[in-house]
Design a protein around this motif. Structure first.
Motif, PDB file in Angstrom:
ATOM      1  N   GLN A 394      55.238  47.654  32.568  1.00 22.33           N
ATOM      2  CA  GLN A 394      56.329  48.258  31.813  1.00 22.33           C
ATOM      3  C   GLN A 394      56.134  48.042  30.321  1.00 22.33           C
ATOM      4  N   VAL A 395      56.307  49.115  29.570  1.00 23.95           N
ATOM      5  CA  VAL A 395      56.225  49.082  28.113  1.00 23.95           C
ATOM      6  C   VAL A 395      57.517  49.678  27.567  1.00 23.95           C
ATOM      7  N   ARG A 396      58.302  48.855  26.866  1.00 22.62           N
ATOM      8  CA  ARG A 396      59.576  49.297  26.296  1.00 22.62           C
ATOM      9  C   ARG A 396      60.480  49.929  27.345  1.00 22.62           C
ATOM     10  N   GLY A 397      60.528  49.298  28.529  1.00 22.92           N
ATOM     11  CA  GLY A 397      61.380  49.783  29.595  1.00 22.92           C
ATOM     12  C   GLY A 397      60.839  50.975  30.351  1.00 22.92           C
ATOM     13  N   ARG A 398      59.667  51.454  29.994  1.00 17.81           N
ATOM     14  CA  ARG A 398      59.064  52.611  30.668  1.00 17.81           C
ATOM     15  C   ARG A 398      57.846  52.151  31.451  1.00 17.81           C
ATOM     16  N   VAL A 399      57.758  52.539  32.724  1.00 20.69           N
ATOM     17  CA  VAL A 399      56.639  52.156  33.580  1.00 20.69           C
ATOM     18  C   VAL A 399      55.438  53.047  33.263  1.00 20.69           C
ATOM     19  N   VAL A 400      54.339  52.424  32.884  1.00 21.69           N
ATOM     20  CA  VAL A 400      53.141  53.177  32.504  1.00 21.69           C
ATOM     21  C   VAL A 400      51.995  52.952  33.472  1.00 21.69           C
ATOM     22  N   MET A 431      51.703  44.255  27.607  1.00 20.98           N
ATOM     23  CA  MET A 431      51.753  43.939  26.174  1.00 20.98           C
ATOM     24  C   MET A 431      50.475  44.380  25.478  1.00 20.98           C
ATOM     25  N   ALA A 432      49.332  44.182  26.153  1.00 28.70           N
ATOM     26  CA  ALA A 432      48.063  44.609  25.557  1.00 28.70           C
ATOM     27  C   ALA A 432      48.024  46.126  25.402  1.00 28.70           C
ATOM     28  N   LEU A 433      48.543  46.849  26.398  1.00 27.01           N
ATOM     29  CA  LEU A 433      48.600  48.313  26.292  1.00 27.01           C
ATOM     30  C   LEU A 433      49.495  48.740  25.137  1.00 27.01           C
ATOM     31  N   GLU A 434      50.631  48.071  24.993  1.00 33.26           N
ATOM     32  CA  GLU A 434      51.538  48.400  23.895  1.00 33.26           C
ATOM     33  C   GLU A 434      50.898  48.091  22.550  1.00 33.26           C
TER      34      GLU A 434
END
Length: 686
Positions: A394-400, A431-434
């Motif tokens: 999850q990134v900023r509440g969105r599942v990626v 977090m790494a993806l973000e």
């Protein structure tokens, strides 16, 4: 459940039936007359281990094999049908109840890596699971064999099943791994040596005749078996603990049956001797398994911390997830999991697997129906090749994306340490993806800014050139007329500011050029002495306005080098202008000389100096050592000077004392490289 089973299920059922008969024959040697049951019922642990290591769809065939084996064995001894069926039913109920309880409350993959596994084996697999078999066994013995005491038969039968479960089930479960894994030859050799030592100690403890001395020695002698069994648990883990306990148990029961050793010569009844050896072996086995489980938990906790640290290091090394995520998956396998895979959703909304380690088609099948779509919460999955946990990224509440890890599950509805670890790894990957996304956005923003600066600078250059040419033309016309001094003075100021603005625009363009790696030197033979004199001459007017004495000193012969004239001119002018600006009206010295094959230019002012913490920082782009409110400029001169020097193979350094001025030392090679000599030789006298 319909018995629509495959060949593998029936083959396993046949193997269980044969093994059941073999262990029953062995157990028959551990009968203490007048009791009808053995003090150590080995098939109890065997049947439980088979069910725990088999899918539930195979259970009907396995339970049928247990019933048939026990029924046929008892009937072959000439015993009544009713007794045979009662004992066979007791074995089936014990096996099913033990396996069902442990599968529900302990988990599917019991490996004794947790203290809960040992507790579950004792309470669910032994104490509770043995109740049906003990009750039906003692009842059958009373009804058909005329047993004198239902209570005595029940206690021995119950302890026998419990002890067989505690001794044999761990032995089979630890040597029948959840996944295909092989121990290194060195570890196998160490295991054989350790078990030989355990057997030797067991023989020494239990084969001796009763001691002639105090009875206290006889009762405490069995504890001599503990140190080596515990050592096996510490050194070899749950497998070593289970094997050492089984070896010591077989030796203890056999010698006790023969009436030898500390338990065999106790002045009590046969049932009490059997009870004594059963309690001893139960305590020994459970102690060893508990120690092994505690050590395994600690090692896994340490391993988890190490893996998490390594995951953090890998994710921090590069923002390119196509490189880091596969490495993360490989870190998890086989240290903490048997398989791991990571999926991400691309720009078109398609879920793609981007990393995998130890991942198989069977595990992929186990995830069908769970995603896609991407999971919104943590969930467990079970397939033909084991089980595991599926965690969303999850990134900023969105599942990626999603992380799937094949690992042992607790089966209790509570999160295991491994599940928590998987969630932690998923958070770090997210977090790494973000961070990678933010970095990409920052790079795009920088690229847009650079493009804007380049376009703006080019757009400014054209009108500036036009203004400069027109002002120079007007000044040329007015110089012949002495009455136009007032206009000449103003036009000169306009020309001066136009040149300054032009230099600023050129510097901004050069920054973008240097960062893009596009600097191309146009080398030629340059009279560096003449070039320095020219730069100082151009700077005299600026020095006069700031009332700064400017002095040039040349040492030795004239200095010549294979250089880019325009770029070196730019670097020299930046250093001299910088000294005049920050010289606070004090004298500025420019000294040129040659040391070996390098030209050295030293520009010294006696102004405010440079703070120690800013000595290296001032050579960065847009960096300044003082406030912009006190001194103007973009902070590009020293940055461009260093880049020009380094492009020529030279350097620029500063020596300074705060409040006492600074000396900037520019060094340039003045002997051309061989490759440069071969490129184009200048004409003689150039």
């Amino acid at each position: 459940m319909a018995l629509t089973l495959g060949r593998a299920a029936w083959e396993r059922a046949v193997l269980l039936a044969v093994s059941f008969e073999v262990l029953k024959v062995v157990s028959s040697h551990f009968v203490f007359p007048p009791l009808s049951s053995a003090v150590l019922w080995l098939p109890a642990g065997l049947t439980l281990a088979f069910l725990l290591r088999s899918p539930t769809r195979m259970w009907p065939a396995l339970l049928a094999a247990v019933f048939a084996a026990e029924l046929g064995s008892v009937l072959s001894q000439g015993l009544p049908w009713g007794l045979s069926a009662t004992w066979a039913l007791g074995n089936v109920l014990r096996t099913w109840l033990s396996a069902a309880l442990m599968r529900r409350w302990v988990g599917q993959a019991v490996r004794f890596h947790h203290v809960g596994d040992v507790t579950g084996l004792l309470l669910l697999g032994g104490v509770v699971g043995a109740l049906p078999s003990a009750t039906l066994g003692a009842l059958g013995a009373e009804l058909w064999l005329g047993s004198a005491s239902f209570r005595s038969e029940w206690i021995v039968w119950w302890l026998s099943d419990t002890l067989g479960t505690v001794l044999v089930a761990p032995l089979i479960l630890t040597w029948w791994p959840v996944t295909r894994a092989s121990s290194p030859p060195r570890r196998l050799g160490e295991s054989f040596l350790m078990m030989g030592a355990v057997a030797l100690v067991g023989v020494l403890v239990f084969h001796i005749d009763g001691p002639a001395g105090s009875a206290a020695i006889a009762t405490t002698l069995p504890y001599a078996a503990f140190p080596l069994v515990i050592a096996a648990a510490l050194r070899l883990g749950p497998r070593g603990a289970a094997t050492a306990s089984a070896v010591m148990g077989m030796v203890a029961v056999e010698y006790t049956r023969l009436g030898r050793g500390p338990f065999g010569e106790l002045p009590v009844s046969a049932s009490e001797r059997g009870l004594s050896v059963q309690v001893f072996l139960a305590v020994l086995s459970l102690s060893a398994l508990t120690v092994a489980a505690v050590v395994a938990e600690r090692r896994r906790a340490e391993s988890a911390q190490r893996v998490l640290a390594d995951v953090g290091v890998v994710l921090a090394e590069s923002p390119d997830w196509s490189v880091t995520l596969p490495r993360v998956a490989r870190l998890l396998v086989p240290e903490l999991a048997t398989g791991a895979a990571i999926w991400l959703q691309n720009a078109e909304g398609v879920v793609e697997r981007v990393a995998a380690a130890g991942w198989t088609q069977g595990r992929e099948v186990g995830l069908r129906g769970r995603f896609p779509p991407l999971p919104t919460g943590v969930s467990e999955w079970t397939g033909a090749e084991g089980s595991g946990v599926l965690v969303p990224l999850q990134v900023r509440g969105r599942v990626v994306g999603a992380l799937a890890v094949a690992m042992e599950l607790s089966g209790t509805g509570r999160r295991t340490r491994e599940q928590v670890l998987a969630e932690d790894v998923a958070r770090r990957c997210a977090m790494a993806l973000e961070n990678a996304r933010l970095l990409e956005e920052a790079r795009d923003a920088v690229a847009v800014r650079e493009d804007f600066i380049a376009v703006a600078a080019h757009e400014l250059r054209t009108p500036l050139a036009t203004i400069t040419l027109r002002v120079q033309g007007l000044m040329g016309l007015l110089r012949g007329d002495s009455r136009q001094g007032f206009l000449l003075e103003r036009l000169d100021a306009i020309a001066r500011q136009s040149r300054r603005l032009t230099r600023l625009v050129e510097n901004v363009l050069d920054v973008g050029l240097f960062k893009a790696g596009g600097l191309e030197l146009r080398r030629e033979w340059v009279d560096l002495t003449a070039l320095v004199e020219e730069v100082v001459e151009r700077s005299i007017e600026e020095a006069s306005r700031s009332r700064t004495p400017l002095r040039l000193t040349t040492r030795g012969a004239r200095v010549r080098g294979w250089l880019d004239r325009d770029r070196v001119d730019q670097a020299l002018f930046n250093l001299v202008s910088n000294a005049i600006k920050f010289g606070a009206g004090a004298e500025v010295d420019v000294v040129l000389g040659q040391v070996g094959d390098r030209a050295r230019l030293v520009v010294t002012d006696r102004g405010i100096g440079v703070p120690p913490e800013a000595v290296e920082r001032i050579f960065g782009p847009f960096e300044r050592a003082v406030s912009t409110h006190e001194y103007g400029g973009l902070g590009l001169g020293l940055y461009l000077t260093r880049r020009i020097a380094e492009a020529h193979g030279g350097s620029v350094q500063v020596v300074t004392t705060p409040g006492q001025g600074a000396s900037f030392v520019l060094e340039l090679p003045v002997e051309p490289e061989l490759s440069l000599r071969e490129e184009s030789q200048p004409q003689a006298g150039a």
